[in-house]
Design a protein around this motif. Sequence first.
Motif, mmCIF file in Angstrom:
data_model
loop_
_atom_site.group_PDB
_atom_site.id
_atom_site.type_symbol
_atom_site.label_atom_id
_atom_site.label_comp_id
_atom_site.label_asym_id
_atom_site.label_seq_id
_atom_site.Cartn_x
_atom_site.Cartn_y
_atom_site.Cartn_z
ATOM 1 N N UNK A 1 0.834 -1.197 0.000
ATOM 2 C CA UNK A 1 0.000 0.000 0.000
ATOM 3 C C UNK A 1 0.873 1.253 0.000
ATOM 4 N N UNK A 2 0.435 2.269 -0.739
ATOM 5 C CA UNK A 2 1.115 3.560 -0.760
ATOM 6 C C UNK A 2 0.059 4.635 -0.515
ATOM 7 N N UNK A 3 0.123 5.278 0.644
ATOM 8 C CA UNK A 3 -0.896 6.239 1.058
ATOM 9 C C UNK A 3 -0.262 7.618 1.176
ATOM 10 N N UNK A 4 -0.828 8.581 0.467
ATOM 11 C CA UNK A 4 -0.342 9.948 0.487
ATOM 12 C C UNK A 4 -0.715 10.635 1.810
ATOM 13 N N UNK A 5 -0.025 11.723 2.173
ATOM 14 C CA UNK A 5 -0.439 12.495 3.351
ATOM 15 C C UNK A 5 -1.916 12.877 3.256
ATOM 16 N N UNK A 6 -2.643 12.654 4.328
ATOM 17 C CA UNK A 6 -4.065 12.936 4.359
ATOM 18 C C UNK A 6 -4.937 11.813 3.838
ATOM 19 N N UNK A 7 -4.314 10.759 3.272
ATOM 20 C CA UNK A 7 -5.071 9.649 2.720
ATOM 21 C C UNK A 7 -5.338 8.564 3.742
ATOM 22 N N UNK A 8 -6.114 7.584 3.313
ATOM 23 C CA UNK A 8 -6.438 6.459 4.181
ATOM 24 C C UNK A 8 -7.853 5.992 3.943
ATOM 25 N N UNK A 9 -8.427 5.310 4.940
ATOM 26 C CA UNK A 9 -9.772 4.759 4.768
ATOM 27 C C UNK A 9 -10.456 4.573 6.112
ATOM 28 N N UNK A 10 -11.742 4.870 6.136
ATOM 29 C CA UNK A 10 -12.579 4.536 7.292
ATOM 30 C C UNK A 10 -13.378 3.260 7.023
ATOM 31 N N UNK A 11 -13.251 2.724 5.807
ATOM 32 C CA UNK A 11 -13.896 1.455 5.433
ATOM 33 C C UNK A 11 -12.886 0.611 4.668
#
Length: 277
Positions: A73-83
């Motif tokens: 996984x590569x997640x940018x600043x401010x990224x992500x998931x609540x689901x």
Amino acid sequence: MTAPRYFAPHGGHPPQTELLTGRAVFTDAYAVIPHGTMRDITTSFLPHWDATRLWVIARPMTGFAETFSQYIMEVQPGGGSTRPEADAGAQGVLFVVEGGFTLTIEGTAHDMAEGGYAYIPAGADWSLMNGKDAITRFHWIRKAYVAAEGIDRPDPLILNEGDIAPTVMPDTNGAWATTRFVDPADLRHDMHVTIVTLQPGGVIPFLETHVMEHGLYVLEGKAVYALNRDWVEVEAGDFMWLRAFCPQACYAGGPGPFRYLLYKDVNRHAALPLARG
């Protein structure tokens, strides 16, 4: 002791002048996915994940992985998931190779950094957000949990490799060791994700042939690895998949440690076909 290194792909795209010849191998018994194949063009995306892309390096399919999927996984600043997880029956392991993020499981927040390990039980309520000012990269290994009658399901775990003393293999004088995040005798768990370390000159001194399916991502160093009837060279960032019973051995040539993140399915009966009347 030198701090461990964790290789993470950064994507990009090769120039038109680069040779096409590579080290990728796909057979009925094993596969090698070199780090050079993890380019922008081979990324994927997931529903309900913001500012995130990923490399799928293992997935259940005929003639390939049977028990698990594995993403980088590569997640940018401010990224992500609540689901993040769409399958209530899927358990997961996260292992951080670059940067960090906040992982919340059942309402409890955890700050994850490089070397961080998280076990997330099937059906758990969790979310992940990169509140840092840098990109984070981590492995996400998923497996359908196989319950066992009379045995409780595992609890969440938040650990870091730096806090765990490796277990040295017998009669190796420290040349071969395994960092275990879960007690091998804990039958609640039906998969193990560990880190195997071979010092320069260290070997797996026989062709291991056993029932577990394997996924190996090289975190650091280089080696020659025996896969079925072949010897292949691998280095940091490469991924290997091994079918159950595929013979394997290894020689770590140096100059530094050879380390890999290892998945295998454990502690359950072999699934049998349904009886036919």
